[in-house]
Design a protein around this motif. Structure first.
Motif, PDB file in Angstrom:
ATOM      1  N   GLY A   1       1.923   9.020  -6.275  1.00 51.15           N
ATOM      2  CA  GLY A   1       2.901  10.107  -6.255  1.00 51.15           C
ATOM      3  C   GLY A   1       3.811  10.136  -7.471  1.00 51.15           C
ATOM      4  N   GLY A   2       3.776   9.060  -8.293  1.00 49.20           N
ATOM      5  CA  GLY A   2       4.645   8.999  -9.466  1.00 49.20           C
ATOM      6  C   GLY A   2       6.122   8.866  -9.122  1.00 49.20           C
ATOM      7  N   MET A   3       6.441   8.423  -7.899  1.00 51.66           N
ATOM      8  CA  MET A   3       7.842   8.302  -7.496  1.00 51.66           C
ATOM      9  C   MET A   3       8.193   6.827  -7.344  1.00 51.66           C
ATOM     10  SD  MET A   3       7.984  11.175  -4.474  1.00 51.66           S
ATOM     11  CE  MET A   3       6.288  11.011  -3.921  1.00 51.66           C
ATOM     12  N   VAL A   4       9.111   6.342  -8.175  1.00 53.44           N
ATOM     13  CA  VAL A   4       9.568   4.973  -8.000  1.00 53.44           C
ATOM     14  C   VAL A   4      10.755   4.993  -7.046  1.00 53.44           C
ATOM     15  CG1 VAL A   4      10.616   2.982  -9.114  1.00 53.44           C
ATOM     16  CG2 VAL A   4       8.778   4.210 -10.238  1.00 53.44           C
ATOM     17  N   SER A   5      10.539   4.431  -5.862  1.00 57.76           N
ATOM     18  CA  SER A   5      11.623   4.342  -4.895  1.00 57.76           C
ATOM     19  C   SER A   5      12.127   2.909  -4.874  1.00 57.76           C
ATOM     20  CB  SER A   5      11.113   4.738  -3.511  1.00 57.76           C
ATOM     21  OG  SER A   5      11.999   4.278  -2.516  1.00 57.76           O
TER      22      SER A   5
ATOM     23  N   THR B   1       0.830  -1.194   0.000  1.00 53.15           N
ATOM     24  CA  THR B   1       0.000   0.000   0.000  1.00 53.15           C
ATOM     25  C   THR B   1       0.871   1.253   0.000  1.00 53.15           C
ATOM     26  OG1 THR B   1      -1.759  -1.161   1.157  1.00 53.15           O
ATOM     27  CG2 THR B   1      -1.780   1.239   1.284  1.00 53.15           C
ATOM     28  N   MET B   2       1.954   1.204   0.761  1.00 57.10           N
ATOM     29  CA  MET B   2       2.842   2.367   0.841  1.00 57.10           C
ATOM     30  C   MET B   2       3.576   2.591  -0.479  1.00 57.10           C
ATOM     31  SD  MET B   2       2.281   3.720   3.584  1.00 57.10           S
ATOM     32  CE  MET B   2       0.806   3.080   4.363  1.00 57.10           C
ATOM     33  N   TRP B   3       4.026   1.493  -1.087  1.00 61.48           N
ATOM     34  CA  TRP B   3       4.749   1.650  -2.349  1.00 61.48           C
ATOM     35  C   TRP B   3       3.802   2.122  -3.450  1.00 61.48           C
ATOM     36  CZ3 TRP B   3       6.007   0.179  -7.372  1.00 61.48           C
ATOM     37  CH2 TRP B   3       7.312   0.486  -7.765  1.00 61.48           C
ATOM     38  N   ASN B   4       2.557   1.668  -3.381  1.00 63.67           N
ATOM     39  CA  ASN B   4       1.549   2.122  -4.337  1.00 63.67           C
ATOM     40  C   ASN B   4       1.264   3.608  -4.150  1.00 63.67           C
ATOM     41  OD1 ASN B   4      -0.526   1.828  -6.321  1.00 63.67           O
ATOM     42  ND2 ASN B   4      -2.010   1.864  -4.651  1.00 63.67           N
ATOM     43  N   LEU B   5       1.225   4.032  -2.884  1.00 60.21           N
ATOM     44  CA  LEU B   5       1.024   5.452  -2.594  1.00 60.21           C
ATOM     45  C   LEU B   5       2.134   6.268  -3.272  1.00 60.21           C
ATOM     46  CD1 LEU B   5      -0.381   7.714  -0.944  1.00 60.21           C
ATOM     47  CD2 LEU B   5       1.098   7.120   0.968  1.00 60.21           C
ATOM     48  N   LEU B   6       3.365   5.772  -3.150  1.00 64.83           N
ATOM     49  CA  LEU B   6       4.506   6.468  -3.739  1.00 64.83           C
ATOM     50  C   LEU B   6       4.469   6.450  -5.253  1.00 64.83           C
ATOM     51  CD1 LEU B   6       7.749   5.286  -1.927  1.00 64.83           C
ATOM     52  CD2 LEU B   6       6.961   7.632  -2.168  1.00 64.83           C
ATOM     53  N   ALA B   7       4.425   5.253  -5.810  1.00 65.00           N
ATOM     54  CA  ALA B   7       4.594   5.101  -7.263  1.00 65.00           C
ATOM     55  C   ALA B   7       3.276   5.313  -7.993  1.00 65.00           C
ATOM     56  CB  ALA B   7       5.166   3.727  -7.587  1.00 65.00           C
ATOM     57  N   GLY B   8       2.206   4.707  -7.467  1.00 68.24           N
ATOM     58  CA  GLY B   8       0.925   4.740  -8.173  1.00 68.24           C
ATOM     59  C   GLY B   8       0.242   6.091  -8.086  1.00 68.24           C
TER      60      GLY B   8
END
Lengths: 236, 325, 289
Positions: free
Chosen positions: B59-63, B50-57
């Protein structure tokens, strides 16, 4: 002899029907102007001939051979060169490098760096400047020069005067007769009807993707052009 | 016609989800400790995805460096609960806050990098933290440290407490992300993701919203790290700051569906099952995961949830749906 | 003197980092694509070389004649087959795809070669050295690595700025569609760029294997060093890349001279300091390509 022939050409952008059944034939050595209002499909027509847009149906033949399936870079090798809307120079390359890229698929012919510099002396003065730092008129001259470097048989000029001061447009258009004299066939897009009629032998007027009027410049009346341009009822 | 946030599908789903959470909350009375420990891992996958989706999906940020915050959360639990004596129930969210604080500071560095270079930059930050924690003698240096926070609880009770903590943290975090995405900030981010030029002309404040998302994702990952440490009772720099955590998050989001809250939940369940069935294949299992990520990205970019979802079929309706009344 | 020695060795190591960074930088410069599998590819090249060394008894330097063309061809195919599709789907896709590739490659190496650390045997080359002063001497192998790095950077610079194909590559990077209308086959240009980048990666990988040890998991570190070199030097500046590599190498070896465990960390810290103080890099330039 027919150089380019379009037969019932249709082009879509997604759901938008940009060109509807365009047929057009251009003979070698002719200068033809495509006119029409914004969004009429003029640029789409040139881009489709150059191979940047795919036609949904219809046929494009060049020197009697169908070229519909050829990618853009192969059409350049055959002698079709587009000077695109907005110039589209390579901003990080110098003027001379921009011109040299135009020779990537050069055919034999009269155009070379020297010949382009003779045509546009101002361009030679700017030869080592980065293209991004040129004025609009200078960029337009380089863009035309870049097209000529491929020694095209068919030059597609898109909106040469867009965004340029009239005096600059005059300078750019002043070069056109020399290009035509070198044997190049020219298909140009122009919004300014007066300029179009001044340089072209024939007109092809587009209205909302359809051919609204076509014919030799001296055979159509000005009122007819205006009607076709704006789509008034008596256009027929 | 009227505009409505909920649809019949979402209302039914809400009821089903409520029942599911209630059943899961009852589980410690019904299932074995081993199963509970497994389920904690599943909840952590949901949380991390969920957190990575928040970022990438959104926020458009691939961390590629979210393991930084897993590690901070794990070590945060040890520091806050064991060394400072804070009760574990409080230490988990506080470990998340610590991760968020670190993220806030690092955001000023990594936000100077765009796109793909941002991704590697976050990875460097995670590596720096790993190397630093390897040097901290008070936290066991390279050998790591045991978690003693739950020492005074019996094993059965400890496992149940960690289970409830994990369930509550995950449910609240998913709901929190849902509320964030419904908010003005969230809708602004969605607008930026879908059309940056149009959104900036509408005056959507991009930088602030991105920083908020980056920090929020770190808080979530920090809590996941604290829960993982609570589950395994051991924290060691090599594993706490392992890139594998980010690989899991990416997998969960890509197969579940990026840019939808439901996606990582579905993806986490699938990943959990795959891992149970196939992880004994070792490296070949990882090859398979890699192939699945590449294939999904190219062929099914919206993930499995994308096959199911529609404007009226959202468990978590973020926008408004026009309904025929 | 220990510190002087560390600086000299660090400068030489910088050549290797520049070599690694050149490939990453080329792909980014031409296609705006960050290849997260860059490090994994370098390690694969080292294993490829090791296989040839073991089965044919070749010297690792000889294996370059096979490994480099194979990697270049693979790069061409990778671009045509996978990355072209990935690049058209927005900025997330290439990152996910190349990260997935890195996982696949690393795991395959693990199945084929186990997790043990390996090194490429270089025979006499590993002990040969040149004495600079009374106390400082440099190995021939580090010197050769540095020379290869410098030649690669110079060669790339020459290719991009002095040849018609390089000019067309820069043009395609500027404006893909405009490149098509001057007659460039944009997909072929991109595939060529990837082929060159993977060729460079292969060279770097073999030298990594000759200079030290490598394992399937080494790819991550290699990627990070390449990336730090690019950022320290300034995005898209090839000379900056060389300087960035040297700075990173010196930082790592000075750090290691002070505390053996702190070498890599010292390199990361220099990177973060540059990012904080001069995010445009030490030698910024608008564009490589």
């Amino acid at each position: 002899m027919t150089l380019l022939r379009l037969d019932d050409l249709n082009v879509h952008y997604g759901d938008f029907h940009a060109l509807r059944g365009i047929s057009l034939s251009i003979d070698e050595g002719e200068t033809v102007a495509v006119i029409g209002a914004n969004g009429a499909g003029k640029s789409t027509l040139l881009r489709t001939i150059a191979g940047l847009n795919a036609a949904t149906s219809g046929e494009i033949s060049y020197r009697g051979q169908p070229v519909d399936r050829l990618p853009a870079h192969r059409r350049v090798a055959l002698g079709i060169s587009l000077t695109p809307e907005g110039r589209r120079l390579f901003p990080s390359l110098t003027v001379e490098e921009n011109l040299l890229t135009g020779a990537a698929r050069s055919r034999p012919g009269p155009w070379s760096l020297r010949a382009v510099y003779d045509l546009f002396p101002l361009v030679e003065e700017r030869r080592n400047r980065i293209a991004a730092r040129l004025s609009g008129g200078e960029q337009q001259a380089v863009a035309i020069g870049r097209s000529l470097m491929s020694n095209p048989a068919l030059l597609l000029l898109d909106e040469v005067s867009l965004g340029l001061a009239p005096v600059v447009v005059d300078q750019v258009y002043a070069a056109l007769p020399k290009v035509v004299a070198s044997g190049t066939t020219v298909l140009l897009v122009e919004q300014d009807v007066h300029r179009a009629t001044a340089v072209a032998g024939r007109l092809h007027c587009l209205l909302a993707g359809r051919t609204a009027l076509q014919g030799a410049v001296d055979s159509v009346r000005y009122e007819q052009i205006v009607a076709a341009y704006f789509g008034q009822a008596e256009a027929a | 016609m009227r505009a409505s946030r909920t649809t019949p599908f979402s209302r039914v789903s809400a009821v089903v989800l409520g029942v599911l959470v209630a059943v899961l909350a009852y589980a410690p009375y019904a299932v074995s400790r081993g199963t509970q420990t497994q389920l904690v891992l599943l909840f952590c996958y949901v949380l991390m995805g969920t957190m990575w989706n928040l970022l990438a999906g959104y926020g458009g940020m691939v961390s590629v460096g979210q393991q930084a915050y897993i590690g901070i959360g794990s070590y945060g639990l040890v520091t806050i609960a064991d060394q400072m004596g804070v009760p574990a129930v409080l230490a988990v969210p506080l470990a998340g806050v610590a991760a968020g604080a670190v993220a806030w500071v690092t955001s000023f560095l990594v936000f100077r990098l765009a796109g793909g270079y941002f991704a590697i930059g976050t990875w460097v930050v995670a590596e720096v933290l790993r190397l630093v924690f390897t040097q901290v003698d008070g936290l066991g240096a390279g050998a790591g440290v045991s978690v003693g926070a739950y020492g005074d609880l019996g094993p059965a009770y400890r496992i149940a407490v960690v289970y409830w903590l994990a369930l509550a943290t995950t449910v609240l975090s998913v709901f929190g992300v849902y509320l964030l995405m419904r908010s003005r900030t969230g809708l602004g981010l969605t607008a930026v993701r879908d059309d940056p030029v149009a959104a900036s002309s509408l005056g959507v404040g991009v930088a602030g919203a991105k920083r908020l998302v980056y920090v929020a994702a770190a808080v979530g990952c920090g809590m996941a790290g604290a829960l993982i440490a609570s589950n395994t009772l051991r924290v060691q720099p090599e594993s706490a700051f392992s890139i594998n955590y980010t690989a899991v998050m990416m997998f969960v989001v890509v197969i579940g569906g990026i840019g939808a809250i439901e996606g990582p939940i579905l993806g986490a369940v699938l990943y959990f099952l795959l891992e149970r069935e196939l992880s004994h294949f070792g490296a070949w299992y990882l090859v398979l995961l890699g192939i699945v990520v590449v294939a999904f990205t190219l062929v099914l970019p919206k993930g499995l949830w994308g096959l199911v979802a529609g404007p009226r079929r959202q468990v978590f309706p973020v926008g408004l749906t026009v309904m025929r009344s | 003197m220990n510190l002087v020695n560390a600086v000299v060795q660090g400068v030489l190591l910088g050549g290797l980092y520049a070599l690694l960074a050149a490939g990453l930088s080329l792909i980014f410069g031409v296609m705006r694509l960050v290849n997260l599998a860059h490090g994994a590819f370098a390690v694969t090249a080292a294993y490829g070389s090791l296989t040839l060394v073991q089965h044919l008894g070749w010297h690792p330097l000889m294996t370059l004649a096979v490994v480099v063309p194979v990697f270049a061809a693979a790069g061409f195919g990778l671009q045509r087959g996978v990355l072209t599709r990935a690049a058209t789907r927005g900025p997330l896709t290439p990152l996910l795809v190349t990260f997935g590739l890195a996982v696949i490659v690393e795991s395959l190496l693990l199945t084929g070669f186990s997790a043990d650390s390996r090194t490429l045997p270089t025979g006499q080359l590993s002990v040969a050295s040149v004495r600079l002063t009374g106390t400082v001497s440099v190995g021939v192998l580090p010197l050769l690595t540095f020379a290869v790095g410098v030649v690669a950077v110079l060669g790339l610079q020459w290719f991009l700025f002095r040849t018609p194909a390089g000019r067309l590559m820069r043009a395609t990077s500027d404006d893909r569609e405009a490149a098509r209308i001057v007659g460039a086959d944009d997909r072929r240009v991109f595939a060529t760029a990837t082929a060159i980048a993977l060729g460079l990666v292969a060279v770097a990988g073999v030298f990594i294997g000759m200079r030290g040890t490598f394992a399937p998991s080494s790819g991550a570190g290699v990627l990070l060093f390449a990336f730090e070199t690019v950022v320290i030097g300034g995005l898209g500046s090839l000379w900056g890349t060389l300087a960035g590599g040297v700075l990173l190498g010196v930082a790592q070896l000075l750090g290691a001279a002070i505390d053996p465990a702190a070498g890599v960390l010292a390199g990361h810290v220099v990177f973060l300091v540059v990012l904080a103080v001069r995010p445009e890099g030490l030698f910024p330039k608008a564009v490589i390509a």
